[in-house]
Design a protein around this motif. Structure first.
Motif, short mmCIF file in Angstrom:
data_model
loop_
_atom_site.label_atom_id
_atom_site.label_comp_id
_atom_site.label_asym_id
_atom_site.label_seq_id
_atom_site.Cartn_x
_atom_site.Cartn_y
_atom_site.Cartn_z
N TYR A 138 0.82 -1.22 0.00
CA TYR A 138 0.00 0.00 0.00
C TYR A 138 0.85 1.26 0.00
N GLY A 139 2.15 1.12 0.08
CA GLY A 139 3.03 2.28 0.11
C GLY A 139 3.03 2.99 1.45
N LYS A 140 2.70 2.28 2.51
CA LYS A 140 2.67 2.87 3.86
C LYS A 140 4.06 2.78 4.48
N PRO A 141 4.52 3.85 5.11
CA PRO A 141 5.78 3.76 5.84
C PRO A 141 5.66 2.66 6.91
N LEU A 142 6.70 1.83 7.02
CA LEU A 142 6.66 0.68 7.90
C LEU A 142 7.82 0.72 8.88
N ILE A 143 7.49 0.62 10.16
CA ILE A 143 8.47 0.42 11.22
C ILE A 143 8.32 -1.02 11.67
N LEU A 144 9.35 -1.81 11.46
CA LEU A 144 9.32 -3.23 11.77
C LEU A 144 10.06 -3.46 13.09
N ILE A 145 9.38 -4.11 14.03
CA ILE A 145 10.02 -4.48 15.29
C ILE A 145 10.27 -5.99 15.25
N ARG A 146 11.54 -6.33 15.37
CA ARG A 146 11.89 -7.76 15.42
C ARG A 146 13.17 -7.93 16.21
N LYS B 187 12.55 -4.05 3.10
CA LYS B 187 11.41 -3.31 2.54
C LYS B 187 10.86 -2.27 3.52
N ALA B 188 11.06 -2.51 4.81
CA ALA B 188 10.59 -1.58 5.83
C ALA B 188 11.41 -0.30 5.75
N HIS B 189 10.80 0.80 6.17
CA HIS B 189 11.55 2.05 6.24
C HIS B 189 12.56 2.01 7.37
N VAL B 190 12.17 1.38 8.47
CA VAL B 190 13.03 1.28 9.65
C VAL B 190 12.80 -0.09 10.28
N THR B 191 13.88 -0.75 10.69
CA THR B 191 13.78 -1.98 11.46
C THR B 191 14.45 -1.74 12.80
N VAL B 192 13.71 -2.03 13.87
CA VAL B 192 14.21 -1.85 15.23
C VAL B 192 14.01 -3.15 16.00
N GLU B 193 14.56 -3.18 17.21
CA GLU B 193 14.46 -4.41 18.01
C GLU B 193 13.51 -4.30 19.19
#
Length: 146
Positions: free
Chosen positions: A104-112, A126-132
């Protein structure tokens, strides 16, 4: 400016409350939406609307249609998506929602967690930001308003 944040991920832990509490503490101008967090309601919504289904497969299919409708509308109306891949539960819905956010073109913050680095490497790219951590995700939101 206010942002609407879609909180994607498993519904069995309190991570959403942590995000909301931290955002409130930081006085961030955000509103939160997400999947139906009442597991029984989510599983039974198809029968609640359409009536009893002939078996468990049809029951799941009916519920999935309404849950997908709800998710798509709320996600498309959101400004940013935070998707959490937790440790305790299978994360199929999280993967689907995070992928939908990308589509959908949504900014994504991925927590993993670091332990999920390898299985989520493509999605992380693909995520804009990946955090833990949840804290890091909320701090990413905070940075938007600086």
């Amino acid at each position: 400016m206010r942002l609407t944040v879609y909180l994607a991920g498993e519904i069995h832990t309190s991570w959403r409350e942590e995000v909301k509490q931290q955002a409130e503490k930081m006085q961030l101008p955000v509103d939160f939406v997400g999947p139906m967090e009442d597991h029984d309601r989510s599983d039974n919504i198809g029968e609640e609307i359409l009536g009893e289904q002939p078996d468990a497969i049809f029951k799941d299919a009916a519920a999935s249609s309404f849950n997908n409708l709800r998710t798509e509308i709320l996600m498309k109306k959101s400004d940013v998506v935070i998707a959490l891949f937790g440790e305790q539960y299978k994360q199929w819905n999280t993967a689907m929602d995070a992928s939908a956010a990308v589509a959908y073109g949504k900014p994504l913050i991925l927590i993993r967690r670091e332990s999920h680095h390898h299985p989520l490497k493509e999605l992380s790219r693909k995520a804009h930001v990946t955090v833990e951590t949840v804290d890091q995700a909320v701090r990413a939101l905070q940075y938007i308003f600086e």
